[in-house]
Write a protein that holds these residues in place. Structure first.
Motif, PDB file in Angstrom:
ATOM      1  N   GLY A  42       0.834  -1.130   0.012  1.00 48.13           N
ATOM      2  CA  GLY A  42      -0.151   0.011  -0.043  1.00 48.13           C
ATOM      3  C   GLY A  42       0.884   1.271  -0.156  1.00 48.13           C
ATOM      4  O   GLY A  42       2.033   1.194  -0.082  1.00 48.13           O
ATOM      5  N   GLY A  43       0.352   2.396   0.210  1.00 52.94           N
ATOM      6  CA  GLY A  43       1.117   3.672   0.359  1.00 52.94           C
ATOM      7  C   GLY A  43       0.428   4.461  -0.998  1.00 52.94           C
ATOM      8  O   GLY A  43      -0.176   4.106  -1.927  1.00 52.94           O
ATOM      9  N   ALA A  44       0.777   5.879  -0.749  1.00 53.83           N
ATOM     10  CA  ALA A  44       0.515   6.787  -1.828  1.00 53.83           C
ATOM     11  C   ALA A  44       1.829   7.569  -2.238  1.00 53.83           C
ATOM     12  O   ALA A  44       2.822   7.714  -1.436  1.00 53.83           O
ATOM     13  CB  ALA A  44      -0.454   7.973  -1.165  1.00 53.83           C
ATOM     14  N   GLY A  45       1.734   7.804  -3.601  1.00 51.49           N
ATOM     15  CA  GLY A  45       3.198   8.311  -4.257  1.00 51.49           C
ATOM     16  C   GLY A  45       2.850   9.506  -4.963  1.00 51.49           C
ATOM     17  O   GLY A  45       1.585   9.808  -5.629  1.00 51.49           O
ATOM     18  N   LEU A  46       3.851  10.255  -5.300  1.00 53.62           N
ATOM     19  CA  LEU A  46       3.664  11.543  -6.225  1.00 53.62           C
ATOM     20  C   LEU A  46       4.875  11.380  -7.240  1.00 53.62           C
ATOM     21  O   LEU A  46       5.936  11.029  -6.856  1.00 53.62           O
ATOM     22  CB  LEU A  46       3.838  12.826  -5.468  1.00 53.62           C
ATOM     23  CG  LEU A  46       4.156  14.170  -5.958  1.00 53.62           C
ATOM     24  CD1 LEU A  46       2.913  14.343  -6.823  1.00 53.62           C
ATOM     25  CD2 LEU A  46       4.269  15.025  -5.300  1.00 53.62           C
ATOM     26  N   LEU A  55       7.640   5.575 -13.810  1.00 54.68           N
ATOM     27  CA  LEU A  55       8.087   5.145 -12.397  1.00 54.68           C
ATOM     28  C   LEU A  55       6.928   4.906 -11.420  1.00 54.68           C
ATOM     29  O   LEU A  55       6.778   4.101 -10.538  1.00 54.68           O
ATOM     30  CB  LEU A  55       8.854   6.457 -11.739  1.00 54.68           C
ATOM     31  CG  LEU A  55      10.218   6.422 -12.401  1.00 54.68           C
ATOM     32  CD1 LEU A  55      10.986   7.878 -11.813  1.00 54.68           C
ATOM     33  CD2 LEU A  55      11.207   5.109 -12.137  1.00 54.68           C
ATOM     34  N   GLY A  56       5.750   5.747 -11.458  1.00 55.11           N
ATOM     35  CA  GLY A  56       4.658   5.609 -10.934  1.00 55.11           C
ATOM     36  C   GLY A  56       3.898   4.275 -10.970  1.00 55.11           C
ATOM     37  O   GLY A  56       3.344   3.777 -10.088  1.00 55.11           O
ATOM     38  N   HIS A  66      -2.151   4.377  -4.518  1.00 55.10           N
ATOM     39  CA  HIS A  66      -2.595   5.331  -5.375  1.00 55.10           C
ATOM     40  C   HIS A  66      -1.299   6.435  -5.706  1.00 55.10           C
ATOM     41  O   HIS A  66      -0.412   6.274  -4.935  1.00 55.10           O
ATOM     42  CB  HIS A  66      -3.276   6.151  -4.179  1.00 55.10           C
ATOM     43  CG  HIS A  66      -4.111   7.447  -4.871  1.00 55.10           C
ATOM     44  ND1 HIS A  66      -3.608   8.857  -4.855  1.00 55.10           N
ATOM     45  CD2 HIS A  66      -5.046   7.588  -5.776  1.00 55.10           C
ATOM     46  CE1 HIS A  66      -4.311   9.668  -5.590  1.00 55.10           C
ATOM     47  NE2 HIS A  66      -5.305   9.060  -6.070  1.00 55.10           N
ATOM     48  N   PHE A  67      -1.562   7.031  -6.863  1.00 57.22           N
ATOM     49  CA  PHE A  67      -0.282   7.774  -7.507  1.00 57.22           C
ATOM     50  C   PHE A  67      -0.881   8.891  -8.081  1.00 57.22           C
ATOM     51  O   PHE A  67      -1.944   8.929  -8.567  1.00 57.22           O
ATOM     52  CB  PHE A  67       0.735   7.123  -8.141  1.00 57.22           C
ATOM     53  CG  PHE A  67       1.826   6.946  -7.967  1.00 57.22           C
ATOM     54  CD1 PHE A  67       2.662   5.965  -7.208  1.00 57.22           C
ATOM     55  CD2 PHE A  67       2.782   8.080  -8.293  1.00 57.22           C
ATOM     56  CE1 PHE A  67       3.744   5.905  -6.583  1.00 57.22           C
ATOM     57  CE2 PHE A  67       4.203   8.003  -7.922  1.00 57.22           C
ATOM     58  CZ  PHE A  67       4.572   7.039  -6.974  1.00 57.22           C
ATOM     59  N   ILE A  68      -0.336  10.072  -7.741  1.00 54.41           N
ATOM     60  CA  ILE A  68      -0.600  11.292  -8.433  1.00 54.41           C
ATOM     61  C   ILE A  68       0.532  11.827  -9.352  1.00 54.41           C
ATOM     62  O   ILE A  68       1.948  11.659  -8.779  1.00 54.41           O
ATOM     63  CB  ILE A  68      -0.808  12.426  -7.310  1.00 54.41           C
ATOM     64  CG1 ILE A  68      -1.941  12.316  -6.629  1.00 54.41           C
ATOM     65  CG2 ILE A  68      -1.106  13.821  -8.217  1.00 54.41           C
ATOM     66  CD1 ILE A  68      -2.382  13.268  -5.456  1.00 54.41           C
ATOM     67  N   PHE A  69       0.509  11.909 -10.708  1.00 52.69           N
ATOM     68  CA  PHE A  69       1.344  12.377 -11.745  1.00 52.69           C
ATOM     69  C   PHE A  69       1.066  13.988 -11.958  1.00 52.69           C
ATOM     70  O   PHE A  69      -0.097  14.340 -12.514  1.00 52.69           O
ATOM     71  CB  PHE A  69       1.126  11.562 -12.845  1.00 52.69           C
ATOM     72  CG  PHE A  69       1.068  10.055 -12.734  1.00 52.69           C
ATOM     73  CD1 PHE A  69       2.559   9.528 -13.015  1.00 52.69           C
ATOM     74  CD2 PHE A  69       0.208   9.259 -12.281  1.00 52.69           C
ATOM     75  CE1 PHE A  69       2.609   8.134 -12.616  1.00 52.69           C
ATOM     76  CE2 PHE A  69       0.345   7.874 -11.948  1.00 52.69           C
ATOM     77  CZ  PHE A  69       1.564   7.330 -12.318  1.00 52.69           C
ATOM     78  N   ILE A  70       2.180  14.554 -11.920  1.00 51.92           N
ATOM     79  CA  ILE A  70       2.173  16.018 -12.327  1.00 51.92           C
ATOM     80  C   ILE A  70       3.148  16.168 -13.601  1.00 51.92           C
ATOM     81  O   ILE A  70       4.358  15.658 -13.621  1.00 51.92           O
ATOM     82  CB  ILE A  70       2.643  16.843 -11.083  1.00 51.92           C
ATOM     83  CG1 ILE A  70       1.829  16.583  -9.970  1.00 51.92           C
ATOM     84  CG2 ILE A  70       2.677  18.179 -11.561  1.00 51.92           C
ATOM     85  CD1 ILE A  70       0.490  17.101  -9.892  1.00 51.92           C
ATOM     86  N   PHE A 114       2.624  11.929   1.363  1.00 50.43           N
ATOM     87  CA  PHE A 114       2.969  10.898   0.411  1.00 50.43           C
ATOM     88  C   PHE A 114       4.021   9.996   0.944  1.00 50.43           C
ATOM     89  O   PHE A 114       5.045  10.406   1.842  1.00 50.43           O
ATOM     90  CB  PHE A 114       3.543  11.342  -0.889  1.00 50.43           C
ATOM     91  CG  PHE A 114       2.602  12.201  -1.664  1.00 50.43           C
ATOM     92  CD1 PHE A 114       1.629  11.607  -2.419  1.00 50.43           C
ATOM     93  CD2 PHE A 114       2.755  13.346  -1.450  1.00 50.43           C
ATOM     94  CE1 PHE A 114       0.630  12.539  -3.145  1.00 50.43           C
ATOM     95  CE2 PHE A 114       1.629  14.180  -2.272  1.00 50.43           C
ATOM     96  CZ  PHE A 114       0.879  13.774  -3.264  1.00 50.43           C
ATOM     97  N   ASP A 115       4.017   8.760   0.700  1.00 49.07           N
ATOM     98  CA  ASP A 115       5.091   7.691   1.183  1.00 49.07           C
ATOM     99  C   ASP A 115       6.156   7.446   0.282  1.00 49.07           C
ATOM    100  O   ASP A 115       7.327   7.254   0.606  1.00 49.07           O
ATOM    101  CB  ASP A 115       4.389   6.175   1.276  1.00 49.07           C
ATOM    102  CG  ASP A 115       3.099   6.252   2.067  1.00 49.07           C
ATOM    103  OD1 ASP A 115       3.461   6.378   3.405  1.00 49.07           O
ATOM    104  OD2 ASP A 115       2.181   5.986   1.726  1.00 49.07           O
ATOM    105  N   MET A 116       6.011   7.976  -0.928  1.00 48.28           N
ATOM    106  CA  MET A 116       7.093   7.851  -1.882  1.00 48.28           C
ATOM    107  C   MET A 116       6.916   9.213  -2.833  1.00 48.28           C
ATOM    108  O   MET A 116       5.729   9.275  -3.408  1.00 48.28           O
ATOM    109  CB  MET A 116       7.075   6.720  -2.792  1.00 48.28           C
ATOM    110  CG  MET A 116       8.083   6.603  -3.698  1.00 48.28           C
ATOM    111  SD  MET A 116       8.019   4.981  -4.790  1.00 48.28           S
ATOM    112  CE  MET A 116       7.790   3.641  -3.535  1.00 48.28           C
ATOM    113  N   ILE A 117       7.865  10.038  -3.091  1.00 54.64           N
ATOM    114  CA  ILE A 117       7.970  10.939  -3.961  1.00 54.64           C
ATOM    115  C   ILE A 117       9.032  10.881  -5.324  1.00 54.64           C
ATOM    116  O   ILE A 117      10.103  10.689  -4.902  1.00 54.64           O
ATOM    117  CB  ILE A 117       8.142  12.379  -3.646  1.00 54.64           C
ATOM    118  CG1 ILE A 117       6.911  12.622  -2.565  1.00 54.64           C
ATOM    119  CG2 ILE A 117       8.072  13.522  -4.467  1.00 54.64           C
ATOM    120  CD1 ILE A 117       7.052  13.782  -1.374  1.00 54.64           C
TER     121      ILE A 117
END
Length: 184
Positions: A42-46, A55-56, A66-70, A114-117
Motif C-alpha cells: 500500500g501507500g500513496a505516491g507522487l 516510475l509511478g 494510489h499515485f498522483i502524476f504531475i 506521500f510515502d514516496m515522491i
C-alpha cells in the motif's frame, strides 16, 4: 519501455513523443525499485515530473495504492493517461498538468502526504534542491517516506536538504545518478 514487475509485469509503456522528456531506462528503474522496495504493501505516491508515468506505474504494479502524476507538458500528460489506461489504473491515479511549484502548493492545500515522491526533472532544468525544500516546508512527505531523485551525474546533491538526509546514492554510467532521501 515496460513495467518490470508486479501485477502489470511486461506491460508495454509508451514514451512521450519528442525530445523534451528523457525516459528512465528499464535498468535504472529496476535498480531504483531494488533500492526502495522491491514491493510495497500500500501507500500513496507522487511523481512530480511524470514524463511517461513509468516510475509511478511501476510502484502501483508493485503494490502501492494510489499515485498522483504531475507534468507541465501536454504531450506528457496525454502519454501518462494512455499508460494508466494500458495498466487499468484509472481508479488508482490522478493526473494534473501543472508546474512543480504550483503543484506542491495545491497538494499542500489538500493536506495530503506521500510515502514516496519521485523527482526526475529534465536534466537541463533541475530544481531538485528547491523542490525538496518546498516538500519539507509543506510537510508533503510522510514520516517514513522516501524521496527518489534522478539527476545528471554532474549534479552534486548535499547529504542533507532541509530535514531530509541522503541514505543512498548510485551512479549509472556517465549520465545518471539516483539519490534517495529520507527524513532524519
Amino acid at each position: 519501455m515496460r513495467v518490470i514487475a508486479g501485477e502489470c509485469k511486461g506491460r508495454p509503456l509508451k514514451a512521450v513523443p519528442g525530445t523534451n522528456t528523457r525516459p528512465t531506462t528499464d535498468k535504472i528503474k529496476e535498480s531504483i525499485f531494488n533500492m526502495i522496495g522491491p514491493f510495497f504493501e500500500g501507500g500513496a505516491g507522487l511523481d512530480l515530473y511524470g514524463g511517461s508515468g513509468g516510475l509511478g506505474l511501476e510502484a502501483l504494479s508493485r503494490g502501492m495504492n494510489h499515485f498522483i502524476f504531475i507534468d507541465k507538458d501536454q504531450k506528457a500528460i496525454h502519454t501518462i493517461k494512455e499508460n494508466i489506461k494500458q495498466c487499468n489504473y484509472e481508479e488508482k491515479t490522478e493526473v494534473f498538468r501543472n508546474d512543480s511549484k504550483r503543484a506542491l502548493k495545491a497538494l499542500h492545500k489538500r493536506e495530503v502526504q506521500f510515502d514516496m515522491i519521485f523527482l526526475d526533472p529534465p536534466y537541463a532544468k533541475q530544481m531538485l534542491m528547491k523542490d525538496m525544500e518546498e516538500i519539507d516546508k509543506l510537510g508533503l512527505l510522510a514520516d517514513d517516506g522516501s524521496i527518489v531523485t534522478e539527476h545528471g551525474a554532474d549534479v552534486s546533491l548535499p547529504e542533507q536538504v532541509g530535514s531530509f538526509h541522503r541514505i543512498r546514492q548510485e551512479t549509472y554510467g556517465k549520465t545518471t545518478t539516483i539519490s534517495i532521501f529520507r527524513r532524519i
